[in-house]
Scaffold this motif. Sequence first.
Motif, mmCIF file in Angstrom:
data_model
loop_
_atom_site.group_PDB
_atom_site.id
_atom_site.type_symbol
_atom_site.label_atom_id
_atom_site.label_comp_id
_atom_site.label_asym_id
_atom_site.label_seq_id
_atom_site.Cartn_x
_atom_site.Cartn_y
_atom_site.Cartn_z
ATOM 1 N N ASN A 134 0.813 -1.213 0.000
ATOM 2 C CA ASN A 134 0.000 0.000 0.000
ATOM 3 C C ASN A 134 0.852 1.271 0.000
ATOM 4 O O ASN A 134 0.427 2.304 -0.538
ATOM 5 N N GLU A 139 6.022 2.181 -4.051
ATOM 6 C CA GLU A 139 5.775 2.259 -5.488
ATOM 7 C C GLU A 139 6.057 0.908 -6.132
ATOM 8 O O GLU A 139 7.016 0.224 -5.763
ATOM 9 N N ILE A 156 4.311 3.198 -9.981
ATOM 10 C CA ILE A 156 3.061 3.784 -9.493
ATOM 11 C C ILE A 156 2.881 3.387 -8.036
ATOM 12 O O ILE A 156 3.209 2.260 -7.633
ATOM 13 N N SER A 157 2.358 4.310 -7.241
ATOM 14 C CA SER A 157 2.103 4.018 -5.834
ATOM 15 C C SER A 157 1.127 2.844 -5.701
ATOM 16 O O SER A 157 0.119 2.772 -6.406
ATOM 17 N N PHE A 196 -2.737 3.190 -5.372
ATOM 18 C CA PHE A 196 -3.597 3.406 -6.529
ATOM 19 C C PHE A 196 -4.039 2.095 -7.188
ATOM 20 O O PHE A 196 -4.862 2.110 -8.099
ATOM 21 N N GLN A 232 -4.235 -1.975 -12.515
ATOM 22 C CA GLN A 232 -5.349 -2.252 -13.418
ATOM 23 C C GLN A 232 -4.815 -2.594 -14.806
ATOM 24 O O GLN A 232 -3.624 -2.522 -15.067
ATOM 25 N N TYR A 242 -6.226 -3.954 -5.465
ATOM 26 C CA TYR A 242 -5.819 -2.911 -4.532
ATOM 27 C C TYR A 242 -5.413 -3.584 -3.216
ATOM 28 O O TYR A 242 -5.883 -4.689 -2.903
#
Length: 377
Positions: free
Chosen positions: A103, A106, A114-115, A118, A121, A287
């Motif tokens: 969580n 990155e 990407i963190s 987020f 996807q 997530y």
Amino acid sequence: MVEYLIFLAISTGIFALFALGLNLQWGFTGLINFGHIAFMTLGAYTTVLLSLKGVPLVISAIAGAIVAALLGLIIGFATLRLREDYLSIVTIGTGELIRLVVNNQELPVGDTWISGAFGVQSYRIPLSTEPNLFIRFLMIGLLTLLATVTFFTLWRWIRTTQISRTTDLGQRMTSKEEFGSRLGVGIVLAVLAAAIYISGVIGLYNYNPKAGLMLVLLLVLAFVYWRLEILVRSPWGRILKAIREDEEIPKALGKNVFWYKLQSLMLGGAIAGIAGAFFAWQLSAIYPDNFQPQLTFDTWIIVILGGSGNNVGTILGAVIFFAYDAVTREVLPRIVPLDEARLGAFRIMVIGLILMILMIWRPQGILGKKEELTLGK
């Protein structure tokens, strides 16, 4: 209805696979693992991140299982020489630690970082593109073969008990009760298998990517169940059961108890890692909050409900759990005048009550054996 049955079949199959890993660790070896979700998390994220790098899906899923097994290796070296309660503490902490790290760090999503908060996807899913008619008929044939093997296995599972009842006069009453329970369970599972088969045929002919995912999942679940049944009946499996009952006995016979525990933890973790790959493919976007500790305790409910130390019982527990979930979501709002949040709490309360009654009436679970019960160890 077809799409909903396919969704239920995928959810049940994923958690049946996930629970088989826990059943190997606890039901057969006696290892108390309260952080089983950690293996699923690593399996899911490893599979997804590698597939975004262009790695084939099969290799990505295998890599996810290997990473999950390596986590079991690390946890095992840290805790298996200590008392059992240390393992439970370390595993539940590890599950939360991995979720929080994902969580807050990155992640290498494709060519960028990407963190993790987020989520991830737009990754590939097995059989997401519509195949030609020949491939669809081939897939229907595979599903038909799987359904045939399932019906035959259920018939043989019931028939074995009936034969023992007619030949073993010394245990006639016990065998008769077992035959009755197996007959009832077999009929329920056969009806559900028929419903899934019909839905799968319709979904594959009028191609639905989720039907393709369901087929792959059921094939993997059948393979894992088959291999686990062979393993637990082998000398290796008998040593695991001896460790569960009293590890001093296999030690006295010269067995390396630590090494057998480590193998069980790693293999159970690898199976959970494969379940994590299917979990990610079902969601289509993952997530960190998808991997809450609640999933571990849902899996414990599944194992306890069906009967620990019994692979058929584990699958039955997953079927009952998701059938209860589906029925209560549809029926309870019409009966109980509560809002959505309170209704969710009420559903948890009801399943807790059911488990309490089960622990009093049949503490070994629906298909478990009382002489193999490890709760009171």
